[in-house]
Design an enzyme around this catalytic site. Structure first.
Site, PDB file in Angstrom:
ATOM      1  N   GLU A  78       0.790  -1.226   0.000  1.00  0.00           N
ATOM      2  CA  GLU A  78       0.000   0.000   0.000  1.00  0.00           C
ATOM      3  C   GLU A  78       0.832   1.291   0.000  1.00  0.00           C
ATOM      4  O   GLU A  78       0.394   2.296  -0.546  1.00  0.00           O
ATOM      5  CB  GLU A  78      -0.934   0.007   1.228  1.00  0.00           C
ATOM      6  CG  GLU A  78      -2.039  -1.032   1.179  1.00  0.00           C
ATOM      7  CD  GLU A  78      -3.046  -0.762   0.070  1.00  0.00           C
ATOM      8  OE1 GLU A  78      -3.353   0.414  -0.208  1.00  0.00           O
ATOM      9  OE2 GLU A  78      -3.521  -1.741  -0.546  1.00  0.00           O
ATOM     10  N   SER A 355     -42.689 -28.148  46.698  1.00  0.00           N
ATOM     11  CA  SER A 355     -42.147 -28.859  47.861  1.00  0.00           C
ATOM     12  C   SER A 355     -40.658 -28.657  48.093  1.00  0.00           C
ATOM     13  O   SER A 355     -40.125 -29.109  49.109  1.00  0.00           O
ATOM     14  CB  SER A 355     -42.445 -30.360  47.742  1.00  0.00           C
ATOM     15  OG  SER A 355     -43.834 -30.587  47.850  1.00  0.00           O
TER      16      SER A 355
END
Length: 778
Positions: A78, A355
């Site tokens: 680049e 329960s």
């Protein structure tokens, strides 16, 4: 002419410099910053990275964490003169200008990395000369304020690599499943090659084109001296392996656990969701990835859950907690598709526990008050003013020991016991286990059966039961241990809150009884071979008239190392959506599936408490002793009764003897012989019951004229050894009659033989004169 040319050139240069100065003065790069956008990282209980949270499209990585070959790959393809120019490469611009003029359009940018950064961070992407001019001046300004490394860092963290990957960090993880620091030269070259055309060069779609572009980058790296020939050849020959799953494999891992971490960070430590999602925090947790994976695997098995309908699936939530620390090791908040920070049934559920509340509200506080595991509780149809509980199966035993009431989850004994110890004590106990109650609405006997006004979650129940596994001490449940910001400062830390819910002795007795529930009672479905597991089932009924079914199923259980709780049910219960199985057939099986897998790498440990069989044997022994004592009491009572009757007989006989002449007594004796036989026979057949005394009294009435022969009572009638009458023989009370009758010295022997008032009659009647003996009572 020359002077005019010089003047013209000078004017042009002056105008350009003036223009340059104006643009330079107006160049604003304040929107550009070097703030690294980072994910929040979640660490497990071992300090290893377990997951990540982020709302950012890109994440930052510091330049010193980026290998040279990664930076060089980007520079080579680049901007190979990156370290030489001041933001604008005039050589590159000139080359691009020529190419664009020839093409009649902008086909080459010739931009430096700094210019690309300017375009991505500060400008639009339009390709015009005006934008290029702005880019020129902004790039120069950036170079004035930032170093090359800072510019490179900002560039790598902002550039788009395709496939949703913004920044080098996400690209490395997305394409290769690696951190940037672990990229090879070949992988770095492939990523650098994508910058030019990320979509068309996407290696997932066009691997060959991406590989060709990679080779171009590698060649440029070698040309510009970034790699040697040997490295170049090796990199070109490398077959790049892509991350087949795509994206960061850690991102979003364990979603329900992460949801709770976010919730806890917000509610307990005051952070905002934005800070958590974008702040680059490090959150250390109690997560155990093995256990979490085990629970998630169970929740992926549709076959283990009851079948739902097209409108609703059967839902569930589960949590695992370390009883020693209160650390949440794993949790799953639902089945089906996960929604970010959606309804988490593991932590946000509010369902009645059924329960599973009995150990907390009834049995533990009763033992704390001095009740014993073997104490008998009433088990019969009872009415407590306006409340009439019923056993699930509609059967009653009259009374049952405490351990059996819990093992078989009997409702009436539980309510009766809560009534005995007092509702206030039950409520206080529940609060000590960490469950909030409404002081008015929850103040009723329905508390024994889990009838709460607001309900509980699996995490709440697991935390409560952790006290049983931790010698009565309850640790506050939590997921987060520490939060560190991106600068390394600790901004939050768990301090550890604990309290004593019950005594160690009570915890041990409760564990013994809850072991019995799993071994022999309603919790059999949760048994894990080779492990001691204690626990309790729970369920609630469908609150719809005419429908018999289950609304909520629960199982809460624990080993010495781990406590777990699971709820199963529908989010919305109606006439078409309810469960038809019990907890032992549903929730207990789900619990077993993930608990066994969660503990697979953990050594089995023992609670070191007495087995339930110890208490069963104690109860049986106590019952036998009680029966013997009751029998002895009845025998003693009958003996005393018969003794009194015998004393009356002797007294009566003595009185009559003194009043009548001897001859008349003999005659009377003959006349009454038949009557005596009849009466004593009745006494012998009465088997020691309450009628024995009456029969004995009748027989005594007729035996008052004999001579002075001795009479001997049986075991029951022990006082018959000095009697004066031989007419009626001995009369024995109790379970066994007399063995040997006495012999009289008079004219008439014991004509009736011995008479036993109990189960066996007299054996023989004695006679001095050899008179005939008649059969006794038996």
């Amino acid at each position: 002419m020359n002077q005019v040319l010089v003047l013209s050139v000078s004017t042009a240069v002056l105008a350009f410099l003036s223009f340059f100065h104006v643009y330079s003065e107006g160049a604003d790069i304040s929107a550009l910053n070097d703030d690294l956008a980072q994910s929040t990282v979640i660490y497990d209980s071992n300090g290893e990275v377990a997951s990540k949270i982020s709302a950012l499209k890109n994440e930052g990585v510091k330049i010193d964490e980026v290998p040279d070959h990664v930076k060089n790959a980007v520079i080579a393809i680049e901007d190979h003169r990156f370290y030489e120019h001041d933001g604008v490469d005039l050589v590159g611009i000139s080359r691009a200008f020529v190419q664009n003029v020839k093409a009649g359009s902008i086909v080459e940018g010739g931009s430096t990395l700094t210019q690309q950064l300017t375009k991505n961070a500060l400008l639009s992407s339009e390709k015009t000369y005006k934008r290029k001019l702005e880019e020129f001046f902004l790039a120069r300004e950036i170079e004035k304020q930032y170093s090359k490394d800072e510019i490179m860092q900002m560039y790598l963290n902002r550039i788009y690599f395709g496939n949703g990957s913004w920044g080098i960090k996400r690209a490395a993880m997305g394409y290769f499943g690696k951190d940037v620091k672990d990229l090879t030269i070949s992988e770095a070259a492939m990523l650098a090659g994508l910058i030019k055309a990320p979509s068309s060069l996407d290696p997932y779609k066009n691997y060959e084109k991406a590989a060709e572009r990679r080779d171009v980058v590698l060649l440029m790296m070698k040309t510009h001296g970034f790699i040697k020939e040997k490295e170049y050849k090796k990199a070109v020959a490398e077959k790049v392996a892509l991350n087949e799953n795509g994206g960061d494999p850690l991102r979003g891992q364990y979603p329900y656990y992460l949801d709770h971490v976010i919730e806890e960070a917000i509610k307990k430590y005051g952070l905002t969701q934005e800070e958590i999602l974008t702040g680059g925090l490090q959150i250390y947790t109690e997560l155990d990835v093995t256990m979490q994976s085990a629970v998630e695997a169970t929740y992926a098995k549709d076959e283990i859950f009851p079948k739902g309908t097209d409108k609703q699936i059967v839902q569930s939530g589960a949590a695992l907690i370390d009883p020693k620390t209160g650390g949440i090791r794993a949790l799953v908040g639902g089945r089906g598709e996960h929604v970010f920070r959606g309804y988490n049934r593991a932590t946000q559920l509010k369902a009645q526990p059924g329960s599973t509340m009995k150990p907390l509200a009834v049995f533990a506080p009763a033992i704390e008050e001095g009740w014993e595991v073997t104490d008998m509780l009433k088990d019969e149809e009872l009415d407590f003013k306006d409340y009439k509980p019923e056993n699930y199966n509609g059967k009653y035993k009259g009374e049952v020991p405490m351990y059996e009431a819990l093992k078989d989850s009997l409702n009436v004994p539980s309510v009766w016991l809560l009534n005995e110890i007092g509702i206030v004590k039950g409520m206080d106990s529940v609060k000590k286990f960490g469950i909030d109650l409404d002081p008015q609405q929850d103040r009723n006997l329905g508390l024994a059966l889990g009838g709460l006004s607001t309900g509980v979650s699996p995490v709440t129940m697991a935390e409560a039961y952790s006290a049983f596994a931790n010698e009565g001490e309850r640790q506050e449940s939590h997921a987060i241990t520490k939060i560190v910001d991106k600068e390394g400062n600790t901004i939050a830390e768990y301090k550890g809150e604990k309290s004593q819910a019950i005594s160690k002795e009570t915890a041990e007795k409760m564990t013994t009884m809850l072991l019995g529930v799993v071994q022999e009672g309603t919790g059999k479905g949760a048994q894990i071979p080779g492990r001691e597991l204690a626990g309790k089932t729970g369920s609630t009924q469908v609150p719809i008239e005419g429908i018999k079914g289950t609304k909520d199923q629960w199982f809460v259980g624990y080993t010495p190392q781990l406590v777990g709780a699971v709820w199963v049910g529908y989010d919305k219960t109606d006439k078409d959506h309810y469960l038809t199985t019990t907890s032992s057939e549903g929730a207990a099986l789900v619990f077993k599936d993930f608990m066994a897998e969660a503990l697979k790498d953990t050594k089995a440990e023992s609670f070191n408490v007495p087995p339930i069989s110890k208490y069963v044997e104690e109860h049986k022994k106590s019952q036998r002793a009680k029966s013997v004592k009751e029998l002895e009491g009845r025998v003693k009572k009958e003996a005393e009764k018969l003794k009194k009757q015998w004393e009356k007989v002797k007294e009566k006989a003595k009185t009559k003897k003194e009043e009548k002449p001897k001859d008349e007594a003999k005659e009377e004796k003959k006349e009454t012989t038949t009557e005596t036989n009849t009466d004593t026979t009745q006494a012998g057949n009465s088997n020691g019951g309450s009628d024995d005394g009456e029969d004995g009294e009748n027989s005594g009435d007729t035996g008052d004229t004999g001579d002075t022969g001795d009479t001997s009572g049986g075991t029951g009638g022990s006082e018959g050894d000095t009697g004066d009458t031989g007419g009626t023989g001995d009369t024995g009370g109790g379970d066994a009659g007399g063995n040997d009758g006495g012999s009289g010295e008079g004219d008439t022997g014991g004509s009736d033989g011995d008479t036993g008032g109990g189960d066996t009659g007299g054996d023989t009647g004695g006679s001095d004169d050899g008179d005939t003996e008649e059969d006794g009572g038996n």
